[in-house]
Structure formats: structure tokens, C-alpha cells
Enzyme design. Structure first.
Site, PDB file in Angstrom:
ATOM      1  N   GLU A 141       0.817  -1.214   0.000  1.00  0.00           N
ATOM      2  CA  GLU A 141       0.000   0.000   0.000  1.00  0.00           C
ATOM      3  C   GLU A 141       0.852   1.267   0.000  1.00  0.00           C
ATOM      4  O   GLU A 141       0.437   2.292  -0.528  1.00  0.00           O
ATOM      5  CB  GLU A 141      -0.957   0.006   1.191  1.00  0.00           C
ATOM      6  CG  GLU A 141      -2.103  -1.014   1.082  1.00  0.00           C
ATOM      7  CD  GLU A 141      -1.713  -2.398   1.566  1.00  0.00           C
ATOM      8  OE1 GLU A 141      -0.523  -2.630   1.883  1.00  0.00           O
ATOM      9  OE2 GLU A 141      -2.612  -3.270   1.631  1.00  0.00           O
ATOM     10  N   PHE A 154     -11.627  -7.818  13.853  1.00  0.00           N
ATOM     11  CA  PHE A 154     -10.525  -8.248  12.993  1.00  0.00           C
ATOM     12  C   PHE A 154     -10.167  -7.145  11.997  1.00  0.00           C
ATOM     13  O   PHE A 154     -11.035  -6.622  11.308  1.00  0.00           O
ATOM     14  CB  PHE A 154     -10.904  -9.535  12.251  1.00  0.00           C
ATOM     15  CG  PHE A 154      -9.821  -9.990  11.306  1.00  0.00           C
ATOM     16  CD1 PHE A 154      -8.590 -10.417  11.799  1.00  0.00           C
ATOM     17  CD2 PHE A 154     -10.022  -9.969   9.931  1.00  0.00           C
ATOM     18  CE1 PHE A 154      -7.586 -10.816  10.922  1.00  0.00           C
ATOM     19  CE2 PHE A 154      -9.016 -10.365   9.064  1.00  0.00           C
ATOM     20  CZ  PHE A 154      -7.791 -10.793   9.560  1.00  0.00           C
ATOM     21  N   GLN A 155      -8.900  -6.807  11.948  1.00  0.00           N
ATOM     22  CA  GLN A 155      -8.381  -5.754  11.068  1.00  0.00           C
ATOM     23  C   GLN A 155      -9.054  -4.399  11.291  1.00  0.00           C
ATOM     24  O   GLN A 155      -9.182  -3.604  10.375  1.00  0.00           O
ATOM     25  CB  GLN A 155      -8.481  -6.175   9.594  1.00  0.00           C
ATOM     26  CG  GLN A 155      -7.572  -7.360   9.313  1.00  0.00           C
ATOM     27  CD  GLN A 155      -7.341  -7.615   7.835  1.00  0.00           C
ATOM     28  OE1 GLN A 155      -8.189  -7.335   7.004  1.00  0.00           O
ATOM     29  NE2 GLN A 155      -6.179  -8.172   7.513  1.00  0.00           N
ATOM     30  N   LYS A 192     -17.491  -1.202   5.960  1.00  0.00           N
ATOM     31  CA  LYS A 192     -17.980  -2.173   4.981  1.00  0.00           C
ATOM     32  C   LYS A 192     -19.488  -2.088   4.806  1.00  0.00           C
ATOM     33  O   LYS A 192     -19.998  -2.165   3.684  1.00  0.00           O
ATOM     34  CB  LYS A 192     -17.571  -3.572   5.435  1.00  0.00           C
ATOM     35  CG  LYS A 192     -17.755  -4.640   4.381  1.00  0.00           C
ATOM     36  CD  LYS A 192     -17.108  -5.946   4.840  1.00  0.00           C
ATOM     37  CE  LYS A 192     -17.166  -6.999   3.744  1.00  0.00           C
ATOM     38  NZ  LYS A 192     -16.459  -8.229   4.163  1.00  0.00           N
ATOM     39  N   MET A 209      24.243   8.756   2.305  1.00  0.00           N
ATOM     40  CA  MET A 209      24.066  10.050   2.946  1.00  0.00           C
ATOM     41  C   MET A 209      24.300   9.953   4.451  1.00  0.00           C
ATOM     42  O   MET A 209      24.875  10.852   5.068  1.00  0.00           O
ATOM     43  CB  MET A 209      22.668  10.613   2.654  1.00  0.00           C
ATOM     44  CG  MET A 209      22.441  12.002   3.200  1.00  0.00           C
ATOM     45  SD  MET A 209      23.671  13.167   2.599  1.00  0.00           S
ATOM     46  CE  MET A 209      22.843  13.831   1.151  1.00  0.00           C
TER      47      MET A 209
END
Ligand SMILES: Cc1ncc(C[n+]2csc(CCOP(=O)(O)OP(=O)(O)O)c2C)c(N)n1
Lengths: 580, 190
Positions: A59, A121-122, A171, A485
Site C-alpha cells: 500500500e 478483525f483488522q 464495509k 548520505m
């Protein structure tokens, strides 16, 4: 069939409304990754074939792609992700877009409203987690409000100072039905009311006084120049009033670097002469920039002789870091269009002569004036070669680190939008995914992703995205075997204790091969130009070029963090550099 | 230990914001204060004459911090208006509830103190009383300093609520630009 079910049939689901809205917004591509909480939206996607979906490998990659797409197209980039880990993976990309004012809209799935707050969940508090790194966010709890929310989200993302917006959609809201579709009235936000500075007679007079009185003026041109479409206006302004122009990293392309009035990049790794000019200036005209600490060095001693005029679209930036004599919160182009014609032309040739002397001295120290004929390739050389071979006619997307600064120093950009880089956030892993987004927005352009061996490994999974989507970018890895760097800081400021910066890498060419991507590796000076040319000529799909360079090279000049802007660590002059 | 202002600390500088009454406004505001590094800011939230609008009052330690807050608040989207009270004439009131240990012999004395400070005893228990007072910082500090010798058992003191003294009513047209109002305008009920 009773009347109620009949009218329900006529209503749309949240998921349908979402895609309708994206179509109404003119969205052409969405970058995303599916999961449980966003499944109704993914299911509905099959009925909206006009919008292309790019399946990323992470993502974070989706956010950088949308960011790159937005920067290259001027449109809003769109991301789709699921709840929980999908949403948390967005954070780096949101922060990156926020710091560089890039308009993206992230649509995340969320657990059903009935489960909110129960550690389902999630489930994660996406609005809470994203809050500090977005311009605005929403949790939709009523399907009737979805269309309006989405319309406003796009408006917020691109209006004023652009930035990322997140809309969290449970959802059950994606599944619920509503008759509310695209709201026709244009969105108006409170933010549009009365916070801009009016450019009235007083303002014009004050601007004129400061400008006319100045003997040593410097324009500081930032990201806002290109974003507001002020490139031509700025050029006319600088020429008519004979004012040298220093640019920020994100300002590159806003003023042609090959123009005689262009000084080049300012700040920590800016040109020595540029920083000297700023420290000696008696007037700074800061246009669409925000006096970031990488640009100012120590604030207390910054441009001590200069009066400051600051024009920026974000009122909160005016006076935030640097006190100003005249602050104008306004769209830059509007401001310049009104202010500039009102002031008689000026000339500043003694000032330019002085700057030219500083530039001459700086040029003598330039590594390209003293290129070694043997030994490892230098990063400066490879960037210079890239510039010569492409004729500068390409878009570069850089990652973060030494190679980013070398690109900024050795690849002059004459046109807006030809350098895309993570400036404010300095996000390693940006280049590859962002370049994919840029290429999708500008398929006609040659797009080069330039990354270090460290940053490339952060998001190299997106090679698969490039192949699956057939996105023909050119990937350059400047391989110095170090987190360069950071190694440089350790060399200068930590007595050369190279803690955790030597970096083992895989065989990048074999990695490419595993993805079916052709590749070239170069470590010899005499092969450099031909190799770049062959990569440039490759037309089909992505290609990877690994450039093996000197491991211990250092980006000069450097203003140590927190030092005066003209206290620079400089590369020794050629004559004094005899000893190995 | 009781928390009260050191008498030498300068009076706080007050800033109000009129904001959309988002369900998560409190977390948005505290998140904002953390992000912008306002560390010692007291904030009070209150409802207003409009359903969809909330009024926030911030008490800051210095003029400079107040100016910075005003600037930063103005870029927050759910903030409809920001009022800097450092110049204007305002009424500012904190609410103090304090439980003072007091047996039958002390009650009368505490009642007298309350009268002077225009505070009230709102609860009496066998060993303590609860005193309620509203006022500005100075008044409440003064009241507390007199009550301390009796023994403070518990107390809670809110930040200030503020209104300008003039006829002008700042919030009037702001309700129309709140999120809810914008939503209703864009999608009128069928
Ligand atoms: C995500 C992230 N982690 C850490 C850093 C700190 N950092 C800045 S530059 C750098 C080294 C980059 O190394 P490399 O990608 O090999 O590029 P080089 O500097 O060698 O050109 C690091 C670790 C960062 N900018 N971003």
C-alpha cells in the site's frame, strides 16, 4: 414485490456511489490493494471498466504512485486500501504527500459501523492514525453522506495548498443503499473565506518600495511557482527587474536552470555561491516556498541583511519560520500578475558581478572540472552523463540520499515537472513507485527513476507492478554499497564510525531478470555513455541500469545542520587535492 | 498538592475557535495541539447556540504562542473562525469545584469565605463541603489560597469559557458553513 423493495432497487449501494463519484471526478486510474473490508468496492469495480486499477505490491507503493501521478498530471491521485494493515501501510505515503503538498485521496475500507470500537478483525483507528499526516480526513457513518463526502474530499485535496485526504468507509456503508448521488452544487469550504491577503494599493506600494530600494535582491523560488502555473510570470519578473533566482529542491523546474539569472539550488547542499548570495542579499523575495530548515540553516543568522517579502498560498506559512517585512497569503500567480507590472523595471549589475565572482570560485572546486581518468565512477559523472545523453529531455524521479542531491546539483532542469522527488519528508523508497505513477500520467515522456542501493531495496517489490502493468520506466540504481548520505554524516560528524551504513545488496541485475526485466550494469568509465544510450533506446517495458560508483564519495558543499547558511564544508580546490 | 497558578505567572492569553461539531472534534483538537507542539495549553470545549458548531477556548502562556496558535488553527479545515482575545474586552470564566475538609465547626467560616468570593457551598457531608465557584483565574486563585489551610481533599477546575463583551455576535453566519449545513445544502432531504 412491495413498494419498499422496489425503491430499494432503484437506490445505489455505497460501493456504486463511490465508483460513480470517481467517474464524475474524471478519475482514470486508481492504485490499490484489496482486502476484506474494501471487498464490496472491489466487487463493484468490475462494473466500472473505464477506470484502470493498478494492483501494487504494497500500500505504501500505491500512495507514492498516486503522489507521482498527481505531481505529473496536476490531477488528484487516488488510492484504495483495506482496513487495519492496509490502512496503516498508507501512513508514510500520506506524510510524504502532505509535506510536499501533493493532492491524493485515499479511500480505505473499515470494519462495519456496528463493530467500530470493538477491536474487530483488522480494525484500526484509521482516522486517528492518519490525522497528523493528512490535510483532512473523514469517517463515513451514513451512506447518504458518502457522495457529498467524496466530492468534498476531492475538492479539499486540490484546493488552496493541495494535500492528501483520507476517507474511511465501513464495509456496511459500502453495502448500504442510498438515493443520494453526486451533489451538483459546487463545494464551498470555510477555508476559502477571508483569509487571503488582499492585494490592494497599500500592498502594491509596499512591494514597490521594497523592490525599488533593494540593491542586492534575490528571488527564492519554491514548489509553489510550478504549482500555481507562475513559471512564465516569474521569468518575466526576474528578467524585467534583473533579479537573480535561487531555487529550492522542489522549486527545480520552476525557473530554467540554464537561464543566466538562475543561481541554482539553495540550502544544505545548495551551491556555495547561492548561499553566499542569500547571506549577503538586502532583499529576499520568497515565492511559493516555506523557509524549511534545510533551506535556511541556522535561523538566527539567516540572511541577516535582507528584508523579506513572502508570498505563499498558505497563510500559516507567512512568518512561521522567518519574520517578514511584507507577507502576502495568496495564489502566487495572482499576486505576481498584479504586483509586477505596477513596479518600474530595475537593474542590478554590480550585484550580479559580485555573485559571478563567487560562482567562479565555486566552479573551480567542482568535481567535474577535475574528473579522474581512472578509479571508480563518481556519482557526479554518472548524473552528468545521464543529462548529456538524454539532453535533459526527460522526467527524473529521485529517491532520497546522496544520489538525490547529486541529481539536484548536476542535472539542470529547465521545465516544470521534470524533477519529482520527496523533499519535505525525505522518504526513501519513493522513486520506483512514484516513477510508475509519473509514467502513467505522462506516457509520452521518458521517465527515469534514480535510486540508491538502500532506498531501492525498500520498495523494489513494485518491479512486479511495472511488469504486470507494462509501465516503461528506466530505473537507475546508483550503487555505492552504503547508505551513503548517512555514511557522509558519520564521516563528518561522528568521527567516521560507520554504524549500520555498509549495505549488502542482492545482484540487482539478477533481481531484474527474475521479474523478466532487462538490465545493464556499468562500472567502467568508457562504457558509461553507451550504456545509458542503450537504456534510453529500450522502448518495451521497464529496464534497469545499475551504476557501480565510488563508495566513499561525499556531497559537497554541505552546510552542517544548524549552522549558518554560508558556513559550508567545501570540496578542496584541485591544486590542493594532490595527495591521494 | 493542589494545582493552581503561581501568582507570579502572567495571566494566560486567550484564543477562541469556532469549529464544526465533528464527532471526533476532541481528538482532532488534542491531536492538533500535539502535532504543533503546544505543550502547556489548556483547552475548553463548549456547545453553542448552533447545533453543529462548537466553541473552543485555549489559554496560552504567552502572546507569541497565542499568535502561533491563531496562525496554525486557521489552516485546520474544521475550524470556521479564530478569535484572538489578547486585545478585545471579554468575559472569561473558569468553573471550580473543590471539596474542602470541614467538620461542623469549620462550615460557618467557609460559608463566609464563599460569600466574599461569591462562591457557593453545594454539598455538605459529615467531614467536608463542596464549594462551587466561577470566575477568572485571579479570583479562583484567591479563593483557593484562602481554602488551602482547611485542607483541600479534591478539586477540579476547568479552563476558561470566553465571550466578547460587545454587541457583535461572531458565530452568527458561521453555522451556515459547518459541515452539516454544507451537507444539507448540497443534498436537501427529499
Ligand atoms: C524511510 C527512510 N528511512 C531512513 C532514512 C534516513 N536516510 C536518509 S538518506 C539515507 C541513506 C540512503 O542510502 P541510499 O539509498 O543507498 O542512497 P545514497 O545516499 O547512498 O545515494 C538514509 C538511511 C530516510 N530518509 N527514509
Amino acid at each position: 414485490m412491495n413498494q419498499k423493495t422496489n425503491s430499494l432497487r432503484l437506490m445505489k449501494t455505497g460501493a456504486e456511489i463511490l465508483w460513480d463519484c470517481l467517474e464524475r471526478e474524471g478519475v482514470e486510474v486508481v492504485f490499490g490493494y484489496p482486502g476484506g473490508a474494501i471487498l464490496p468496492t472491489y466487487d463493484e469495480m468490475t462494473r466500472h471498466p473505464t477506470i484502470r486499477h493498478v494492483l501494487t505490491r504494497h500500500e505504501q507503493g500505491a500512495t507514492h504512485m498516486a503522489d507521482g501521478y498527481a505531481r505529473a498530471s496536476g490531477k488528484v491521485g487516488v488510492v484504495l486500501a483495506t482496513s487495519g494493515p492496509g490502512a496503516t501501510n498508507l501512513v508514510t505515503g500520506l506524510g510524504t504527500a502532505m509535506m510536499d503538498s501533493s493532492p491524493i485521496v485515499c479511500l480505505t475500507g473499515q470494519v462495519p459501523t456496528t463493530a467500530l470500537g470493538s477491536d474487530a478483525f483488522q480494525e484500526t483507528d484509521t482516522v486517528g492514525i492518519s490525522q497528523p499526516v493528512v490535510k483532512h480526513n473523514y469517517l463515513v457513518t451514513d451512506v447518504d453522506e458518502l457522495a457529498f463526502t467524496l466530492k468534498e474530499a476531492f475538492h479539499v485535496a486540490r484546493s488552496g495548498r493541495p494535500g492528501p485526504v483520507l476517507v474511511d468507509i465501513p464495509k456496511d456503508i459500502q453495502l448500504a443503499r442510498s438515493s443520494e448521488t453526486w451533489p451538483e452544487p459546487p463545494i464551498s469550504l470555510p477555508i476559502q473565506r477571508g483569509k487571503a491577503t488582499p492585494i490592494d494599493r497599500d500592498c502594491v506600494e509596499r512591494f514597490g518600495e521594497l523592490l525599488t530600494a533593494a540593491e542586492r535582491p534575490v528571488i527564492l523560488a519554491g514548489h509553489g511557482v510550478a504549482m500555481s502555473g507562475s513559471v512564465d510570470t516569474l521569468r518575466a519578473f526576474a528578467e524585467r527587474h534583473d533579479i537573480p533566482v535561487a531555487i529550492t529542491l522542489l522549486g527545480k523546474g520552476g525557473f530554467p536552470e540554464t537561464h543566466p539569472l538562475c543561481l541554482g539550488m539553495m540550502g544544505m547542499h545548495g551551491g556555495a555561491a547561492v548561499n553566499q548570495a542569500i547571506q549577503h542579499a538586502d532583499l529576499l523575495l520568497a515565492l511559493g516556498m516555506r523557509f524549511d530548515d534545510r533551506v535556511t540553516g541556522k535561523l538566527a543568522s539567516y540572511a541577516p541583511h535582507a528584508k523579506k517579502i513572502h508570498i505563499d498560498i498558505d497563510p500559516a506559512e507567512i512568518g512561521k519560520n522567518v519574520p517578514v517585512e511584507l507577507g502576502i497569503a495568496c495564489d502566487l500567480r495572482e499576486a505576481l500578475d498584479t504586483l509586477v507590472p505596477a513596479i518600474p523595471a530595475t537593474t542590478h549589475s554590480p550585484w550580479r558581478d559580485q555573485i559571478r565572482a563567487w560562482q567562479g570560485e565555486a566552479d573551480e572546486r567542482d568535481i567535474l572540472r577535475q574528473p579522474p581518468s581512472e578509479g571508480p565512477l563518481l556519482a557526479a559523472e554518472v548524473i552528468d552523463a545521464l543529462c548529456r545523453v538524454t539532453g535533459g529531455q526527460c522526467i527524473n524521479v529521485t529517491d532520497v540520499g546522496q544520489h538525490q542531491m547529486w541529481e539536484a546539483q548536476y542535472f539542470p532542469h529547465d521545465h516544470p515537472g521534470t524533477l519529482v522527488t520527496s523533499g519535505g519528508m525525505g522518504t526513501m523508497g519513493f522513486a520506483l513507485p512514484a516513477a510508475l505513477g509519473v509514467k502513467m500520467a505522462r506516457p509520452d515522456q521518458e521517465v527515469w527513476a534514480i535510486a540508491g542501493d538502500g532506498g531501492f531495496q525498500m520498495t523494489m517489490a513494485e518491479l512486479a507492478t511495472a511488469v504486470q502493468e507494462g509501465i516503461a520506466i528506466k530505473i537507475v540504481i546508483v550503487n555505492n554499497g552504503y547508505l551513503g548520505m548517512v555514511r557522509q554524516w558519520q564521516e563528518f560528524f561522528y568521527e567516521q564510525r560507520y554504524s549500520a551504513t555498509p549495505l549488502l545488496s542482492p545482484d540487482f541485475c539478477r533481481i531484474a531478470e527474475a521479474y523478466g526485466i532487462p538490465s545493464v550494469r556499468v562500472s567502467q568509465r568508457d562504457q558509461l555513455t553507451a550504456a545509458i544510450a542503450s537504456v534510453q533506446a529500450h522502448a518495451e517495458g521497464p529496464i534497469l541500469l545499475e551504476l557501480v560508483v565510488e563508495q566513499h564519495d561525499v556531497v559537497f558543499p554541505m552546510v552542517p545542520a544548524g549552522s549558518d547558511l554560508d558556513t559550508m564544508i567545501r570540496r578542496p580546490k584541485a591544486t590542493t587535492e594532490a595527495a591521494p | 498538592m493542589i494545582h493552581r497558578q503561581d501568582p507570579l505567572t502572567p495571566r494566560p492569553v486567550l484564543v477562541s475557535a469556532i469549529a464544526e461539531a465533528r464527532p471526533d472534534l476532541l481528538s482532532q483538537v488534542t491531536g492538533f495541539l500535539r502535532k504543533r507542539a503546544f505543550r502547556d495549553t489548556r483547552v475548553t470545549l463548549g456547545t453553542t447556540e448552533h447545533d453543529h458548531v462548537t466553541r473552543l477556548t485555549f489559554a496560552l502562556a504567552s502572546q507569541g504562542e497565542a499568535a502561533r496558535l491563531v496562525r496554525e488553527l486557521r489552516r485546520v479545515l474544521y475550524v470556521l473562525e479564530v478569535l484572538d482575545h489578547s486585545q478585545g474586552a471579554v468575559v472569561a470564566r473558569d468553573l471550580l469545584l473543590v471539596k474542602v475538609s470541614a467538620g461542623p465547626t469549620e462550615r460557618a467560616a467557609i460559608a463566609q469565605v464563599c460569600e466574599v468570593f461569591r462562591a457557593r457551598i453545594v454539598n455538605v457531608a459529615p467531614g467536608s463541603v463542596i464549594v462551587e465557584a466561577t470566575g477568572n483565574d485571579e479570583k479562583l486563585d484567591g479563593l483557593l489560597s484562602v481554602l488551602v489551610p482547611y485542607g483541600i481533599e479534591e478539586m477540579t477546575r476547568t479552563g476558561p469559557a470566553v465571550l466578547g463583551r460587545s454587541d457583535e455576535a461572531v458565530g452568527k453566519d458561521l453555522a451556515e458553513s459547518s459541515w452539516r449545513a454544507r451537507l444539507m445544502q448540497a443534498t436537501p432531504p427529499h
